[in-house]
Design an enzyme around this catalytic site. Structure first.
Site, PDB file in Angstrom:
ATOM      1  N   TYR A 183      25.439  -4.955 -27.667  1.00 17.78           N
ATOM      2  CA  TYR A 183      25.700  -4.183 -28.260  1.00 17.78           C
ATOM      3  C   TYR A 183      27.076  -4.345 -27.691  1.00 17.78           C
ATOM      4  CZ  TYR A 183      26.217  -2.075 -23.547  1.00 17.78           C
ATOM      5  OH  TYR A 183      27.154  -1.851 -22.068  1.00 17.78           O
ATOM      6  N   PHE A 225      35.282   0.020 -26.139  1.00 15.49           N
ATOM      7  CA  PHE A 225      35.075   0.246 -24.349  1.00 15.49           C
ATOM      8  C   PHE A 225      34.078   0.343 -23.715  1.00 15.49           C
ATOM      9  CE2 PHE A 225      32.646   3.517 -27.402  1.00 15.49           C
ATOM     10  CZ  PHE A 225      31.653   2.914 -26.873  1.00 15.49           C
ATOM     11  N   ASP A 226      33.480  -0.798 -24.343  1.00 19.20           N
ATOM     12  CA  ASP A 226      32.299  -1.308 -23.646  1.00 19.20           C
ATOM     13  C   ASP A 226      31.582  -1.841 -24.638  1.00 19.20           C
ATOM     14  OD1 ASP A 226      30.369  -2.200 -21.384  1.00 19.20           O
ATOM     15  OD2 ASP A 226      29.268  -0.372 -21.444  1.00 19.20           O
ATOM     16  N   ILE A 229      21.957   7.681 -24.480  1.00 15.64           N
ATOM     17  CA  ILE A 229      23.096   8.461 -25.465  1.00 15.64           C
ATOM     18  C   ILE A 229      22.040   8.815 -26.779  1.00 15.64           C
ATOM     19  CG2 ILE A 229      25.210   8.686 -24.937  1.00 15.64           C
ATOM     20  CD1 ILE A 229      25.806   7.150 -27.413  1.00 15.64           C
ATOM     21  N   TYR A 286      28.553  11.336 -25.978  1.00 12.97           N
ATOM     22  CA  TYR A 286      29.222  12.088 -25.126  1.00 12.97           C
ATOM     23  C   TYR A 286      29.395  13.347 -24.796  1.00 12.97           C
ATOM     24  CZ  TYR A 286      28.170   7.081 -22.914  1.00 12.97           C
ATOM     25  OH  TYR A 286      27.587   6.895 -22.665  1.00 12.97           O
ATOM     26  N   PHE A 288      29.119   1.611 -32.356  1.00 13.45           N
ATOM     27  CA  PHE A 288      28.167   0.507 -32.005  1.00 13.45           C
ATOM     28  C   PHE A 288      27.676  -0.414 -32.909  1.00 13.45           C
ATOM     29  CE2 PHE A 288      27.568   3.884 -28.658  1.00 13.45           C
ATOM     30  CZ  PHE A 288      27.794   3.194 -27.528  1.00 13.45           C
TER      31      PHE A 288
END
Length: 179
Positions: free
Chosen positions: A100, A111-112, A131, A157, A173
């Site tokens: 991802y 962010f990731d 999530i 979140y 994503f």
């Protein structure tokens, strides 16, 4: 012994020990290991850049309302499949593995991502280990699929956010489901 694991958060009420079986496949010297690790990291960075480019172009098309085949679900989740996989859809309760690349929908800031780490992420579908947007979105995709998920903050979140993700952040994503 389990009690020898400092800070262990997992409890096994009927077990007193862990047992590991290890197979040594290859022994290499430090230089070979360092060279292989560098090559793997370089490859992972290249794949991460490709995923980022796909996500950037998908978000641009989304914002200009020119994203073909965008599916909107009653939950608020939206997704587009870039490449349909040939495998089965992973059923609830089964393990799913995916790479991802995640960004904030508001400004596209990353962010990731698992691509740059060089290893996919695995979780059990439908068990709340991730999530809500992932549980719902990944559950719609066949193994081998490549897709982008647009996840509203209440399926991510929520009101609180988390470190690196502000409160009430909608997320996007790009995902690739392993075969």
């Amino acid at each position: 012994p389990i009690d020898s694991m400092p800070g262990a958060k997992v409890q096994f009420p009927n077990s007193a020990h862990f047992e590991y079986l290890v197979n040594v496949v290859e022994v290499v010297d430090k230089n070979t290991y360092t060279e292989r690790l560098a090559a793997e990291q370089e490859s992972a960075q290249a794949v991460s850049a490709t995923a980022a480019n796909t996500l950037i172009s998908t978000m641009a098309a989304y914002k200009s309302k020119k994203l073909d085949k965008l599916v909107k679900l009653p939950s608020g989740l939206e997704y587009v499949i870039h490449e349909e996989g040939t495998g089965d859809v992973v059923p609830v309760g089964e393990k799913i593995t995916a790479n991802y690349y995640g960004v904030l929908k508001s400004d596209g800031s990353r962010f990731d991502d698992s691509f740059s780490k060089g290893r996919p992420f695995s979780f059990t579908l439908g068990r709340g280990e991730v999530i809500k947007g992932w549980d719902e979105g990944m559950g719609l995709l066949r193994k081998g699929s490549k897709a982008t998920l647009f996840i509203p903050y209440d399926m991510a979140y929520g009101e609180a956010g988390r470190p690196g993700i502000p409160a009430k952040s909608d997320l996007v994503f790009y995902v690739e489901i392993a075969e």
